[in-house]
Write a protein that holds these residues in place. Structure first.
Motif, PDB file in Angstrom:
ATOM      1  N   GLY A 133     -16.291  53.228  -3.508  1.00  0.00           N
ATOM      2  CA  GLY A 133     -14.242  53.458  -2.645  1.00  0.00           C
ATOM      3  C   GLY A 133     -14.631  54.267  -1.750  1.00  0.00           C
ATOM      4  N   SER A 134     -16.161  54.968  -1.244  1.00  0.00           N
ATOM      5  CA  SER A 134     -16.898  56.080   0.056  1.00  0.00           C
ATOM      6  C   SER A 134     -16.387  55.148   1.288  1.00  0.00           C
ATOM      7  CB  SER A 134     -17.918  56.401   0.392  1.00  0.00           C
ATOM      8  OG  SER A 134     -18.155  57.303  -1.298  1.00  0.00           O
ATOM      9  N   ILE A 135     -16.938  53.532   0.542  1.00  0.00           N
ATOM     10  CA  ILE A 135     -17.445  52.771   2.460  1.00  0.00           C
ATOM     11  C   ILE A 135     -15.406  51.926   2.428  1.00  0.00           C
ATOM     12  CG2 ILE A 135     -17.507  50.640   3.101  1.00  0.00           C
ATOM     13  CD1 ILE A 135     -20.636  50.646   1.258  1.00  0.00           C
ATOM     14  N   HIS A 136     -14.930  51.808   1.184  1.00  0.00           N
ATOM     15  CA  HIS A 136     -13.676  51.182   1.422  1.00  0.00           C
ATOM     16  C   HIS A 136     -12.612  52.990   3.016  1.00  0.00           C
ATOM     17  CE1 HIS A 136     -13.344  46.934   1.262  1.00  0.00           C
ATOM     18  NE2 HIS A 136     -14.077  48.267  -0.063  1.00  0.00           N
ATOM     19  N   SER A 141     -22.427  51.739 -12.725  1.00  0.00           N
ATOM     20  CA  SER A 141     -21.883  51.346 -12.721  1.00  0.00           C
ATOM     21  C   SER A 141     -20.292  52.509 -11.885  1.00  0.00           C
ATOM     22  CB  SER A 141     -20.915  50.901 -14.017  1.00  0.00           C
ATOM     23  OG  SER A 141     -21.902  50.146 -15.049  1.00  0.00           O
ATOM     24  N   TRP A 142     -20.951  53.639 -12.700  1.00  0.00           N
ATOM     25  CA  TRP A 142     -19.996  54.796 -11.469  1.00  0.00           C
ATOM     26  C   TRP A 142     -20.894  54.975 -10.159  1.00  0.00           C
ATOM     27  CZ3 TRP A 142     -15.630  57.108 -14.044  1.00  0.00           C
ATOM     28  CH2 TRP A 142     -15.620  57.015 -14.901  1.00  0.00           C
ATOM     29  N   PHE A 168     -12.352  53.904  -8.852  1.00  0.00           N
ATOM     30  CA  PHE A 168     -12.355  53.298 -10.238  1.00  0.00           C
ATOM     31  C   PHE A 168     -11.504  51.926 -10.751  1.00  0.00           C
ATOM     32  CE2 PHE A 168     -10.590  57.697 -10.505  1.00  0.00           C
ATOM     33  CZ  PHE A 168     -11.277  58.302 -10.872  1.00  0.00           C
ATOM     34  N   ALA A 169     -11.432  51.055  -9.792  1.00  0.00           N
ATOM     35  CA  ALA A 169     -11.339  49.588  -9.744  1.00  0.00           C
ATOM     36  C   ALA A 169     -12.927  49.334  -9.425  1.00  0.00           C
ATOM     37  CB  ALA A 169     -10.064  48.722  -8.915  1.00  0.00           C
ATOM     38  N   GLY A 170     -13.794  49.544  -8.901  1.00  0.00           N
ATOM     39  CA  GLY A 170     -15.131  49.259  -8.116  1.00  0.00           C
ATOM     40  C   GLY A 170     -16.098  49.540  -9.327  1.00  0.00           C
ATOM     41  N   THR A 171     -15.827  50.587  -9.759  1.00  0.00           N
ATOM     42  CA  THR A 171     -16.421  51.082 -11.587  1.00  0.00           C
ATOM     43  C   THR A 171     -15.724  50.261 -12.436  1.00  0.00           C
ATOM     44  OG1 THR A 171     -16.810  53.330 -10.773  1.00  0.00           O
ATOM     45  CG2 THR A 171     -16.898  52.710 -13.493  1.00  0.00           C
ATOM     46  N   GLU A 172     -14.972  49.441 -12.550  1.00  0.00           N
ATOM     47  CA  GLU A 172     -13.836  48.457 -13.433  1.00  0.00           C
ATOM     48  C   GLU A 172     -14.850  47.696 -14.295  1.00  0.00           C
ATOM     49  OE1 GLU A 172     -10.098  47.501 -16.132  1.00  0.00           O
ATOM     50  OE2 GLU A 172     -10.269  49.684 -15.231  1.00  0.00           O
ATOM     51  N   PHE A 173     -14.475  47.002 -12.236  1.00  0.00           N
ATOM     52  CA  PHE A 173     -15.404  45.570 -12.295  1.00  0.00           C
ATOM     53  C   PHE A 173     -16.479  45.373 -12.722  1.00  0.00           C
ATOM     54  CE2 PHE A 173     -17.396  42.381  -9.479  1.00  0.00           C
ATOM     55  CZ  PHE A 173     -17.027  41.138  -9.874  1.00  0.00           C
ATOM     56  N   ALA A 174     -17.309  46.726 -12.350  1.00  0.00           N
ATOM     57  CA  ALA A 174     -19.027  46.410 -12.270  1.00  0.00           C
ATOM     58  C   ALA A 174     -19.561  47.206 -13.873  1.00  0.00           C
ATOM     59  CB  ALA A 174     -19.940  48.520 -11.920  1.00  0.00           C
TER      60      ALA A 174
END
Length: 310
Positions: A158-161, A150-151, A109-115
């Motif tokens: 998220g999967s990578i981290h 973005s999603w 969700f953090a990555g999606t928000e940044f995108a």
């Protein structure tokens, strides 16, 4: 060799002990978190409702804002309810799978928000710098594609981290000095030298985030140069005021996350680490609705209509 093997612990559960053991303080934290969580839910659900039912808010900017509110609800719901339950029941345990799921969802969700912030900056650029072509650039199909991207990027992020974080072996303690499973705290529990892969992922991610942030800055350089060419001061203020909520939430989101993940990643637990984690996990989702609604004339008008109909 046997000594090394004995130090590698097969962990099936983690203990989240970010807050003091004092029962009174535990209840106070639970009450504070609950109030912030309810405020974030109400504010973001209100934005989703208004941007859905009001025909004047059926524009790309509010379509992106609706998605931002949905992301914020999901983002804060990953950590706060579990933390409140832990404080009320005095049970700080979380399963290995639950911890991995929490890491994935928080980063997702953090990555999606940044995108989405990047998409929203492009929307403001198109609206102010290319007004004659805005409807063609930001048509419905393009908006849906950008939100979908973005999603998707958040899911990949998220999967990578989560793969990088949980590819390590954990040595010794299973105590996470946070109120949720976050990557820096988990990496301090990993066996020495095994954090390299996740550190590489973090460095690559921050490099990519810096590139995206550079595009945001470039967009606002063009926006500012366009605004400065507007003859009237009232026109300049009105045009640039549409960008201020976006600039505010981006600054809030990036500064708190940057300090928490880069500036305070230390082996020893500290109240400052905990404070910054609270800041970046609670503040953006709860303040975003306030920032967008209080500074937005259309949102306030839609809210008045909505309340009068009730």
């Amino acid at each position: 060799m046997p000594e090394i093997l004995m130090n590698v612990t097969s962990i099936t559960r983690f203990l989240l002990v970010g807050f003091p053991d004092d029962q009174v303080l535990q209840r106070l934290y639970a009450a504070f978190f609950s109030l912030v969580y309810l405020a974030a839910l109400v504010g973001n659900l209100l934005i989703i409702t208004l941007t859905t039912i009001d025909h004047l808010l059926q524009t790309p900017m509010y379509f992106f804002l609706k998605n931002l509110s949905l992301i914020d609800i999901c983002y804060i719901s990953v950590t706060v309810p579990k933390s409140v339950m832990n404080s009320l029941t005095n049970s700080h345990s979380i399963s290995y799978v639950g911890c991995a799921s929490q890491v994935f969802l928080v980063v997702f969700f953090a990555g999606t928000e940044f995108a989405l912030f990047l998409v929203m900056s492009y929307d403001r650029y198109a609206a102010i710098c290319c007004p004659l072509h805005y409807e063609a650039i930001m048509n419905r199909g393009s908006c849906v594609q950008m939100v979908t991207a973005s999603w998707f990027s958040g899911c990949v992020y998220g999967s990578i981290h989560v793969a990088g974080t949980f590819s390590v072996h954990f040595c010794g303690s299973n105590v996470v000095h946070q109120f949720f499973c976050d990557i820096p705290s988990l990496l301090t529990l990993a066996c020495s030298g095994e954090q390299i892969l996740e550190y590489v992922f973090i460095i690559v991610s921050f490099c990519f985030a810096f590139v995206c942030f550079s595009f945001m800055v470039a967009s606002y350089v063009y926006i500012v140069s366009t605004v400065l060419r507007i003859p009237s001061s009232q026109g300049r203020f009105k045009t640039f005021s549409t960008c201020m909520p976006h600039l505010t939430v981006v600054t809030l989101f990036l500064s708190s996350g940057y300090i928490a993940y880069l500036g305070l990643n230390s082996k020893s637990p500290s109240s400052l680490n905990l404070f910054m984690s609270v800041l970046y996990s609670l503040l953006p989702p709860s303040l975003n609705p306030v920032i967008y609604s209080l500074r937005n004339r259309d949102m306030k008008a839609a809210l008045r209509i909505f309340l009068n109909e009730k």
